[in-house]
Design an enzyme around this catalytic site. Structure first.
Site, PDB file in Angstrom:
ATOM      1  N   ASP A 278       0.889  -1.281  -0.049  1.00 40.79           N
ATOM      2  CA  ASP A 278       0.019   0.017  -0.026  1.00 40.79           C
ATOM      3  C   ASP A 278       0.924   1.246   0.008  1.00 40.79           C
ATOM      4  OD1 ASP A 278      -1.906   2.050   0.582  1.00 40.79           O
ATOM      5  OD2 ASP A 278      -3.162   0.555   1.620  1.00 40.79           O
TER       6      ASP A 278
ATOM      7  N   ASP B 154      -8.073   1.987  -8.940  1.00 44.17           N
ATOM      8  CA  ASP B 154      -9.367   1.001  -8.908  1.00 44.17           C
ATOM      9  C   ASP B 154     -10.579   2.077  -8.581  1.00 44.17           C
ATOM     10  OD1 ASP B 154     -11.664  -0.329  -8.323  1.00 44.17           O
ATOM     11  OD2 ASP B 154     -10.015  -2.239  -7.519  1.00 44.17           O
TER      12      ASP B 154
ATOM     13  N   ASP C  11     -10.400   6.600 -16.450  1.00 41.82           N
ATOM     14  CA  ASP C  11     -11.306   6.241 -17.557  1.00 41.82           C
ATOM     15  C   ASP C  11     -12.795   6.198 -17.223  1.00 41.82           C
ATOM     16  OD1 ASP C  11     -10.821   3.948 -16.671  1.00 41.82           O
ATOM     17  OD2 ASP C  11      -9.826   2.833 -18.730  1.00 41.82           O
TER      18      ASP C  11
ATOM     19  N   LYS D 167     -19.555   0.804  -7.407  1.00 41.74           N
ATOM     20  CA  LYS D 167     -20.857   0.698  -6.493  1.00 41.74           C
ATOM     21  C   LYS D 167     -20.751   1.899  -5.433  1.00 41.74           C
ATOM     22  CE  LYS D 167     -21.736  -3.798  -7.016  1.00 41.74           C
ATOM     23  NZ  LYS D 167     -22.168  -5.275  -6.767  1.00 41.74           N
TER      24      LYS D 167
ATOM     25  N   ARG E 136      -0.461  -0.610 -21.962  1.00 43.21           N
ATOM     26  CA  ARG E 136      -1.243  -1.413 -22.578  1.00 43.21           C
ATOM     27  C   ARG E 136      -2.733  -1.439 -21.929  1.00 43.21           C
ATOM     28  NH1 ARG E 136       2.118  -6.710 -22.272  1.00 43.21           N
ATOM     29  NH2 ARG E 136       2.855  -5.943 -20.294  1.00 43.21           N
TER      30      ARG E 136
END
Length: 231
Positions: free
Chosen positions: A115, A137, A173, A141, A212
């Site tokens: 972390d 990430d 994104d 939700k 990528r």
């Protein structure tokens, strides 16, 4: 036991899995042959002095969540006089980064395979010239939004770590995460957004490195770029 060691007081985990497929033998070997030599000192053991990691460094950059290490390695190759500190808990990503480092003969990268927030806590005030956060990430939700890396506390910590004039780049994104992060950064004292003259947050900065992962287009929008300056 300090509050940072107490599970009840630790920040929520902001990342998902730490390993997926089996790591290739060559990359696995680098965990023993290369990683120990370039590992950031244990942040829970005390403060970390970037100057001790690379005394000749003209600048210090931090990438939070470097994925497969493509961006980190390319920036290191472009800026050999800059110390690049990369943090990533996903072990397959660390394995990939080690391969890039070995193949590129890169000497200016230091890794933390865990972390990033632990390293941030251990770094001194105004010790970084740049912080880079690419495609974290998104935790879609609503009930999971609290797990997003970008929170008011994280934004304030970034502001603490940046030198006056230092830069922060956040790329995502997912449109809702961009709006979430923009709100958090804009209300953080000391951070001022650097807006493109066209006010186009889809315009990639000239020094952006396409990876990528970015090319997979997994989000719901083209990449959104938010750049801030420490004032």
């Amino acid at each position: 036991m300090s509050s940072s060691d107490d599970p009840a007081h630790r920040p929520l985990r902001s990342f998902g899995r730490i390993k997926s497929r089996a790591i290739k033998p060559r990359q696995a070997a680098l965990f023993d042959s290369l990683l120990p030599a370039i590992t950031v000192p244990d942040p829970k053991a005390g403060p970390i002095d970037p100057k001790a990691l690379m005394p000749e460094a003209a600048a210090v950059w931090l990438e939070i969540g470097f994925g497969g290490g493509e961006h980190l390695a390319e920036q290191a190759a472009r800026h050999p006089d800059t110390l690049m500190i990369g943090c990533e808990p996903f072990l397959n990503g660390v394995a990939s980064a080690l391969r890039h480092i070995e193949e590129g003969g890169l000497k200016n990268i230091r890794l933390h395979a865990d972390d990033a927030r632990d390293v941030m806590t251990a770094l001194p005030d105004a010790s970084l010239d740049r912080v880079m956060i690419l495609f974290p990430d998104p935790w879609h939700k609503a009930r999971h939004n609290k797990r997003r890396l970008i929170q008011d506390e994280t934004a304030a910590e970034i502001a603490r770590l940046l030198k006056p004039g230092g830069g922060l780049r956040f790329v995502t994104d997912w449109k809702d995460y961009a709006e979430w992060a923009l709100e958090k950064f804009e209300r953080t004292p000391g951070l001022v957004r650097q807006v493109d003259p066209s006010d186009d947050w889809f315009k990639a900065p000239a020094d952006h490195v396409v990876t990528r992962y970015e090319e997979k287009k997994l989000g719901d929008t083209p990449p959104i770029f938010l750049d801030f300056r420490r004032v």
